[in-house]
Design a protein around this motif. Structure first.
Motif, short mmCIF file in Angstrom:
data_model
loop_
_atom_site.label_atom_id
_atom_site.label_comp_id
_atom_site.label_asym_id
_atom_site.label_seq_id
_atom_site.Cartn_x
_atom_site.Cartn_y
_atom_site.Cartn_z
N TYR A 82 24.27 -34.39 -22.85
CA TYR A 82 23.99 -33.12 -23.79
C TYR A 82 23.46 -33.64 -25.20
CZ TYR A 82 24.56 -28.83 -26.17
OH TYR A 82 24.44 -27.59 -26.90
N CYS A 83 24.16 -34.65 -25.79
CA CYS A 83 23.62 -35.22 -26.92
C CYS A 83 22.51 -35.87 -26.96
CB CYS A 83 25.02 -35.74 -27.73
SG CYS A 83 26.62 -35.03 -27.88
N LYS A 84 22.33 -36.95 -26.06
CA LYS A 84 21.04 -37.81 -26.07
C LYS A 84 20.22 -37.65 -24.99
CE LYS A 84 23.63 -41.12 -28.71
NZ LYS A 84 24.03 -42.66 -28.69
N GLY A 85 20.44 -37.39 -23.81
CA GLY A 85 19.77 -37.55 -22.78
C GLY A 85 18.79 -36.51 -22.61
N ARG A 86 19.13 -35.20 -22.87
CA ARG A 86 18.44 -34.04 -22.85
C ARG A 86 17.48 -33.73 -23.78
NH1 ARG A 86 19.61 -29.40 -25.84
NH2 ARG A 86 21.30 -29.69 -27.50
N LEU A 87 17.58 -34.79 -24.87
CA LEU A 87 16.32 -34.90 -25.95
C LEU A 87 15.31 -35.44 -25.92
CD1 LEU A 87 19.35 -34.90 -28.88
CD2 LEU A 87 18.10 -32.75 -27.81
N ALA A 88 15.29 -36.11 -24.64
CA ALA A 88 14.34 -37.08 -24.35
C ALA A 88 12.85 -36.20 -24.60
CB ALA A 88 14.23 -37.72 -22.97
N THR A 89 11.71 -36.93 -25.25
CA THR A 89 10.54 -36.29 -25.13
C THR A 89 9.77 -36.20 -24.00
OG1 THR A 89 9.71 -38.18 -26.36
CG2 THR A 89 10.59 -36.41 -27.77
N ASP A 90 9.47 -37.22 -23.51
CA ASP A 90 8.54 -37.55 -22.19
C ASP A 90 9.24 -37.15 -20.82
OD1 ASP A 90 8.86 -40.61 -21.01
OD2 ASP A 90 9.63 -40.13 -22.92
N THR A 91 8.38 -36.67 -19.81
CA THR A 91 9.21 -36.30 -18.82
C THR A 91 9.67 -37.24 -17.69
OG1 THR A 91 7.36 -34.43 -18.60
CG2 THR A 91 8.65 -35.04 -16.48
N GLY A 92 9.17 -38.66 -17.89
CA GLY A 92 9.74 -39.54 -17.16
C GLY A 92 11.12 -40.14 -17.62
N THR A 93 11.37 -40.04 -18.80
CA THR A 93 12.73 -40.55 -19.69
C THR A 93 13.70 -39.21 -19.36
OG1 THR A 93 11.31 -41.67 -21.21
CG2 THR A 93 13.65 -41.19 -21.40
N PHE A 94 13.29 -38.14 -19.15
CA PHE A 94 14.20 -36.92 -19.27
C PHE A 94 14.74 -37.02 -18.05
CE2 PHE A 94 14.79 -32.47 -17.81
CZ PHE A 94 15.86 -32.31 -18.74
N VAL A 95 13.89 -36.99 -16.81
CA VAL A 95 14.26 -37.29 -15.31
C VAL A 95 14.99 -38.32 -15.18
CG1 VAL A 95 13.36 -37.36 -13.05
CG2 VAL A 95 12.03 -35.87 -14.54
N ALA A 96 14.64 -39.54 -15.72
CA ALA A 96 15.67 -40.51 -15.61
C ALA A 96 17.02 -40.43 -16.22
CB ALA A 96 15.23 -41.77 -16.17
N GLN A 97 17.12 -40.00 -17.46
CA GLN A 97 18.34 -39.63 -17.90
C GLN A 97 19.17 -38.71 -17.13
OE1 GLN A 97 19.86 -41.05 -20.55
NE2 GLN A 97 18.18 -42.31 -21.27
N LEU A 98 18.53 -37.69 -16.58
CA LEU A 98 19.05 -36.54 -15.77
C LEU A 98 19.63 -37.07 -14.60
CD1 LEU A 98 19.74 -33.46 -15.20
CD2 LEU A 98 17.63 -33.28 -14.28
N SER A 99 18.65 -37.92 -13.98
CA SER A 99 19.38 -38.34 -12.47
C SER A 99 20.43 -39.51 -12.81
CB SER A 99 18.06 -39.19 -11.86
OG SER A 99 17.47 -40.26 -12.66
N GLU A 100 20.32 -40.40 -14.04
CA GLU A 100 21.36 -41.20 -14.26
C GLU A 100 22.79 -40.72 -14.36
OE1 GLU A 100 22.04 -45.21 -16.96
OE2 GLU A 100 20.28 -43.76 -17.20
N MET A 101 22.50 -39.21 -15.15
CA MET A 101 23.78 -38.61 -15.45
C MET A 101 24.46 -38.24 -14.31
SD MET A 101 24.93 -35.20 -15.82
CE MET A 101 23.65 -34.31 -15.97
N CYS A 102 23.50 -37.37 -13.50
CA CYS A 102 24.25 -37.01 -12.29
C CYS A 102 24.98 -37.90 -11.28
CB CYS A 102 22.96 -36.16 -11.41
SG CYS A 102 22.39 -34.46 -12.23
N SER A 103 24.22 -39.16 -11.01
CA SER A 103 24.72 -40.23 -10.21
C SER A 103 26.10 -40.77 -10.78
CB SER A 103 23.63 -41.07 -10.04
OG SER A 103 23.34 -41.84 -11.20
N SER A 104 26.22 -41.03 -11.97
CA SER A 104 27.50 -41.51 -12.50
C SER A 104 28.47 -40.28 -12.52
CB SER A 104 27.17 -41.73 -14.22
OG SER A 104 26.11 -42.82 -14.06
#
Length: 328
Positions: free
Chosen positions: A61-83
């Motif tokens: 919420y503090c860092k991952g969702r603030l990613a500007t490009d789509t690839g980084t945002f999806v990577a952060q979201l998928s990493e959060m969900c798997s963890s």
């Protein structure tokens, strides 16, 4: 050979989970009592797991969702969900095994009471003992390797970055987790963060080992009795006196084994449901993380992916084996 001879790897899992080993009437009493140090580690591990579930969400919420490009945002979201799913499924094991401890010990006592004598030729005790112990040994070794690798990666990565010039120290923990202290750039903060996740995963992996090995043990015990019933039915000769009485005994015996199978389902249904939902999400998200993240992070999530696949494979395999044994 008795039921307690099958408990070697379950006892090791209980030691890792910092809980007393399972005890029932007829099992030799444990010499070493449940020490207060184990209670402390169990409480710390449970608290660390609960915090990590919240910390993963807060970090995204503090860092991952603030990613500007789509690839980084999806990577952060998928990493959060798997963890998140990895930690959540581990905590579900802690909850289910802890709250159902008395029912598990009662079930083990019933299985101990009806465990066949090895001299009875209708039962292949040694065969099912060897198969159960082989599978439990493989599971234990795999989860120990997974635990050591998962918790050593942050330190090894930091050491590798320190030894190679031109690399900035990343101070990456096992998972992207928010901590109320400084982690990046602080050796003490980084060490405390890694240690908290290590303690939480130690207890979580211990409970996962207990859960998996309980599934294996209970499944092979049911298979042992179903196989014994089938053997006795095949050899039943209706022309001999007392055959009708023997058949009624076998029918009652079969009904009791079916009831024990229902008890196993009642105890472990929450584990089965949570692991299925959590593993489905984690496997999908881990696959995305592997494709989008750097090599070190991707390799870390490969191990998590394999752990989830093995975890659910064992449950599905054991359920299929029991179903096939009951239908013969």
């Amino acid at each position: 050979m008795q039921l307690h001879d099958h408990m070697k790897y379950i006892d090791l899992g209980c030691w890792m989970a910092c809980i007393p080993r399972y005890q029932w009437k007829g099992r030799p009493t444990e010499r070493q009592l449940y020490a207060s140090e184990q209670r402390i580690v169990f409480l710390l591990g449970s608290i660390c797991q609960i915090y990590q579930i919240a910390g993963v969400l807060i970090y995204w919420y503090c860092k991952g969702r603030l990613a500007t490009d789509t690839g980084t945002f999806v990577a952060q979201l998928s990493e959060m969900c798997s963890s998140f799913c990895l930690t959540f499924v581990g905590f579900c094991n802690v909850y289910a095994i802890s709250i159902n401890r008395n029912q598990i010990e009662t079930l083990l006592e019933e299985l101990h009471q009806i465990y066949p004598i090895c001299t009875n030729n209708h039962y292949r005790c040694q065969h099912y003992f060897d198969m159960a112990m082989r599978i439990m040994r493989i599971e234990f070794l795999f989860y120990m390797i997974f635990y050591v690798y998962y918790n050593s990666v942050p330190v090894l990565l930091l050491l590798w970055e320190h030894l190679h010039e031109g690399y900035d120290l990343s101070f990456k923990t096992q998972t992207n987790t928010w901590f109320p202290w400084k982690v990046h750039g602080s050796a003490l903060g980084f060490g405390m963060a890694v240690l908290s996740i290590t303690v939480g995963s130690f207890v979580g992996v211990g409970f996962s080992i207990v859960t998996q090995n309980l599934v294996c043990l209970l499944s092979f015990q049911l298979k042992l009795h179903y196989d014994g019933i089938s053997s006795q039915l095949v050899l039943l000769d209706c022309r001999r006196p007392g055959a009708h009485k023997k058949l009624r005994i076998l029918i009652a015996y079969h009904c009791r084994i079916l009831q024990l199978g229902d008890q196993v389902n009642d105890i472990l249904n929450f584990v089965f449901g949570s692991s299925l939902v959590g593993a489905t999400i984690a496997i999908c998200m881990s696959s995305v993380s592997i494709l989008l993240l750097d090599f070190a992070s991707a390799f870390k999530y490969v191990s998590s992916l394999v752990a989830f696949v093995l975890y659910n494979f064992v449950i599905c395999y054991m359920g299929t084996e029991v179903t096939l044994a009951a239908s013969l």
